[in-house]
Structures are given as C-alpha cells and as structure tokens.
Design an enzyme around this catalytic site. Structure first.
Site, PDB file in Angstrom:
ATOM      1  N   ILE A   1       0.888  -1.167   0.000  1.00 43.67           N
ATOM      2  CA  ILE A   1       0.000   0.000   0.000  1.00 43.67           C
ATOM      3  C   ILE A   1       0.925   1.215   0.000  1.00 43.67           C
ATOM      4  O   ILE A   1       1.627   1.474   0.973  1.00 43.67           O
ATOM      5  CB  ILE A   1      -0.944   0.006   1.211  1.00 43.67           C
ATOM      6  CG1 ILE A   1      -1.896  -1.175   1.063  1.00 43.67           C
ATOM      7  CG2 ILE A   1      -1.717   1.323   1.273  1.00 43.67           C
ATOM      8  CD1 ILE A   1      -2.986  -1.209   2.100  1.00 43.67           C
ATOM      9  N   PRO A   2       0.943   1.939  -1.133  1.00 43.56           N
ATOM     10  CA  PRO A   2       2.081   2.837  -1.411  1.00 43.56           C
ATOM     11  C   PRO A   2       2.008   4.182  -0.694  1.00 43.56           C
ATOM     12  O   PRO A   2       1.881   5.232  -1.335  1.00 43.56           O
ATOM     13  CB  PRO A   2       1.998   3.014  -2.923  1.00 43.56           C
ATOM     14  CG  PRO A   2       0.535   2.859  -3.232  1.00 43.56           C
ATOM     15  CD  PRO A   2      -0.025   1.898  -2.239  1.00 43.56           C
ATOM     16  N   CYS A   3       2.178   4.176   0.622  1.00 47.63           N
ATOM     17  CA  CYS A   3       2.131   5.425   1.371  1.00 47.63           C
ATOM     18  C   CYS A   3       3.348   6.304   1.043  1.00 47.63           C
ATOM     19  O   CYS A   3       3.364   7.491   1.348  1.00 47.63           O
ATOM     20  CB  CYS A   3       2.044   5.163   2.874  1.00 47.63           C
ATOM     21  SG  CYS A   3       3.370   4.181   3.528  1.00 47.63           S
ATOM     22  N   HIS A   4       4.348   5.717   0.375  1.00 46.04           N
ATOM     23  CA  HIS A   4       5.525   6.514  -0.016  1.00 46.04           C
ATOM     24  C   HIS A   4       5.205   7.486  -1.148  1.00 46.04           C
ATOM     25  O   HIS A   4       6.008   8.361  -1.448  1.00 46.04           O
ATOM     26  CB  HIS A   4       6.667   5.577  -0.428  1.00 46.04           C
ATOM     27  CG  HIS A   4       6.303   4.629  -1.536  1.00 46.04           C
ATOM     28  ND1 HIS A   4       5.738   3.395  -1.302  1.00 46.04           N
ATOM     29  CD2 HIS A   4       6.388   4.749  -2.884  1.00 46.04           C
ATOM     30  CE1 HIS A   4       5.512   2.780  -2.455  1.00 46.04           C
ATOM     31  NE2 HIS A   4       5.884   3.590  -3.439  1.00 46.04           N
TER      32      HIS A   4
END
Lengths: 201, 159
Positions: free
Chosen positions: A156-159
C-alpha cells in the site's frame, strides 16, 4: 538444589503446523521488513522494523488484535517475498498479494483505500490532496498520521504521498516523513519514476 | 487479556519442554511427546486466561502428554504380550552418564518419580507440581522429600 542439571538430551525445536499468523523478518533493498500473513495468504504486515524492539511491538500488536497464535515460518511468506523482491528490483510494478487491514483503524483504512484507489505507480500526491480525495479536506495532518502507521508499507504505497510544495520543476526536494526513513522513500520514488532506483542504494 | 506471540513461548521454553519430555518418557518417546505437547499448547493457546505462568502451563501439558504416551505404551505391550507388562520398565531409562542415578529415579514409585522430575528437571515449584499431578502442594512436597530420601539411601549404599 539441582540434581539433574547435567541431564541434556539431544533435542530439537518443535515443528508446528501453519497457524493463524506466519511471519518472517526480511532484509530488503529498502530496509528490514516484518512480513506476516494469514492462512489464506493475505498480508497483515509489511512493516519496517529497524530494531528488535520495533519487531517485538508489531508482533505483540498482531497477537493482541488478530490472534496470539503467531509463529515464525518462512515458507508461507515465499510468495510475498518474491513479489517484493521483483518490485524493489524494478522487475514488476504491481502486487498480486492482497493486504488485510485488520491492524488499521476505520479512518486509517479509508485513507489507505483512498490512496490505493487514486494514486498509481509512478505518480504521487500530497497529504492535503489525499485528504480532499477522501472527503476530509481539513484532515491532512490526520491523513499523515494514518499513513505513518500504515501496517502494509510498499504494497500500500504510502511513499507516494508528499508534503505540499515539495516538488518543483519535476524535482522532489523534501520527501517528508516515512516509516522506513527518508532514504527508503526516495529509493521507492526514484524506482517508480523509472530513473535507476536500483543503483542509488 | 494480552498474551505474548506464541513464538516467544517456543523460543523461551522449547529446551525445557524437550528436557522434561525426555526425562518423563525416555529417549524413544521424548521427541514425540514434546512435539505433541507443543501441538496441544498451540491449539489451546487463545483460550489461556492468564499470561502469568506460561512455562508452568507448557510443562503441565508436557507432563500430561508423557503420561498419555506412557499409558498408550503399556496398552500396546499388554495387548501383544501380557507377560511383558510386568517386566516392562515404567519409564525407559534415559541414557545419561550419571553413575546410575537415573536408574534409581526410574525405580522410584511412579508418583514420587513424577514429582521429583517435575520439581528438579522441569524446575517447577510445588504449586505447579501439584497442579500437574492433580494433588495438593503439601502432597507434592511430601512426594519429593520421600523420593529424595529414597535416593539418598540408595546412593549412600553405594559408598
């Protein structure tokens, strides 16, 4: 009085069946990650653990929230490990493993699901824009906190969420906070922008 | 109710469980008994209501598994050859270079033997021994002290 202290038969650790949570700690290009899955393969954590204490804290949380039947077992995690390896090596751009957001609060879940729905590979957004996208325009700070506690990082690409005004002329100046540290966030952003993320670290 | 992740128990106590299983069930059955105890503990773990004495809980399960293996073993022997039952040793003697101490422990009455093994091999206190043997702490103390007295007499005979 310990009469039998010298009694030391040759013994080995038990072999136990696959249970509610299987986990492994994996050293990757972005840092050390605690991977844990349910029996059906859904990913409960892909969390940065930079110390033994952090690892312990995550495992205790899993034990409290999901089930205390938590066992270290590398084989159920092979699929996840392979996908991560391909992703971080630039050989794939998506995950097939399904995350399980059991460790996230309802608000956190809405933030993470909104992120997945609105920001694809190679693009990015800001805390404020994501807050607006989930119809909580004033909650950009809470959105930041929710992203910071993301139990399923990378997948889950919180970056991909950056502070407002951090990029100009296509150059990212300040990537903002990240559970894995700013270097890991920069690595992922460079990797996804296609400009040789591999050689940068 | 907060329980530590099960892996913590395995890492901290697998040697003790194995030691107790070997001491109670002998070298042939020891591995199986330990393995079985861990499987039972894993299955029952979410229903544990107190995290205070998990080591004692594990060793009690191990003891029960050893006793079950023991009974099952006797049944098999009795079925195949009733005469073998009388001569079969109650606990197959662990192989340990200890000047015959284990054979003397082996020769103790079964309750005394179990009590002394739980007390000194598993390092349980009398409350936990009593719990494993389904008796009182006073009785556990009594069994252990009788066992030690018998062993002392045996060993003094040697000198």
């Amino acid at each position: 009085m310990t009469l039998f202290d010298d009694f030391a038969p040759v013994v080995r650790p038990p072999e136990l069946p696959r249970t509610d949570i299987s986990y492994a700690v994996e050293d990757t290009a972005v840092g050390r990650l605690l991977l844990s899955v349910r029996p059906d393969g859904r990913l409960v954590t892909c969390a940065y653990v930079r110390s033994g204490d952090e690892e312990e804290a995550w495992l205790q949380r899993i034990s409290d929230v999901v089930s205390p039947r938590v066992l270290r077992a590398p084989s159920p995690l092979e699929g996840v490990r392979r996908e991560l390896d391909d992703y971080l090596g630039g050989r794939s751009t998506r995950f097939t493993v399904r995350p399980d957001l059991v460790l996230a609060s309802a608000f956190q879940r809405s933030v993470l699901e909104g992120l997945v729905a609105s920001v694809g590979y190679g693009s990015s957004t800001t805390y404020g824009a994501l807050a607006a996208a989930i119809e909580r325009p004033k909650a950009s700070r809470a959105v930041g906190t929710a992203l910071g506690a993301n139990p399923v990082c990378v997948v889950i690409p919180c970056h991909r969420v950056l502070p407002a005004g951090s990029s100009a002329d296509g150059q990212v100046r300040n990537v903002g906070g990240y559970a894995g540290g700013p270097a890991a966030k920069e690595y992922l952003l460079r990797l996804e922008s296609g400009s040789s993320g591999r050689s940068s670290r | 109710m907060s329980l530590p992740p099960f892996q913590t128990l395995v890492d901290a106590h697998w040697r003790d469980v194995a030691r107790l299983a070997h001491a109670l069930a002998g070298p042939n059955l020891g591995d199986d008994v330990a393995q079985q105890a861990w499987a039972q503990a894993l299955a029952a773990y979410p229903r544990v209501t107190s995290a205070r004495n998990l080591r004692g809980w594990l060793l009690t399960i191990t003891h029960r598994c050893a006793m079950d293996a023991h009974r099952a073993g006797r049944r098999t022997v009795a079925h195949e050859d009733p005469a073998a039952l009388a001569s079969a040793p109650a606990v197959p003697g662990p192989v340990a270079p200890d000047d015959g101490l284990w054979s003397r422990v082996d020769a103790l009455p079964s309750r005394q033997r179990e009590a002394v093994v739980l007390k000194y091999v598993a390092d349980l206190d009398h409350r936990a021994v009593a719990c494993a043997l389904d008796t009182t702490p006073a009785m556990s103390r009594r069994l252990v002290s009788d066992a030690l007295a018998a062993l002392r007499v045996d060993l003094e005979d040697l000198r």
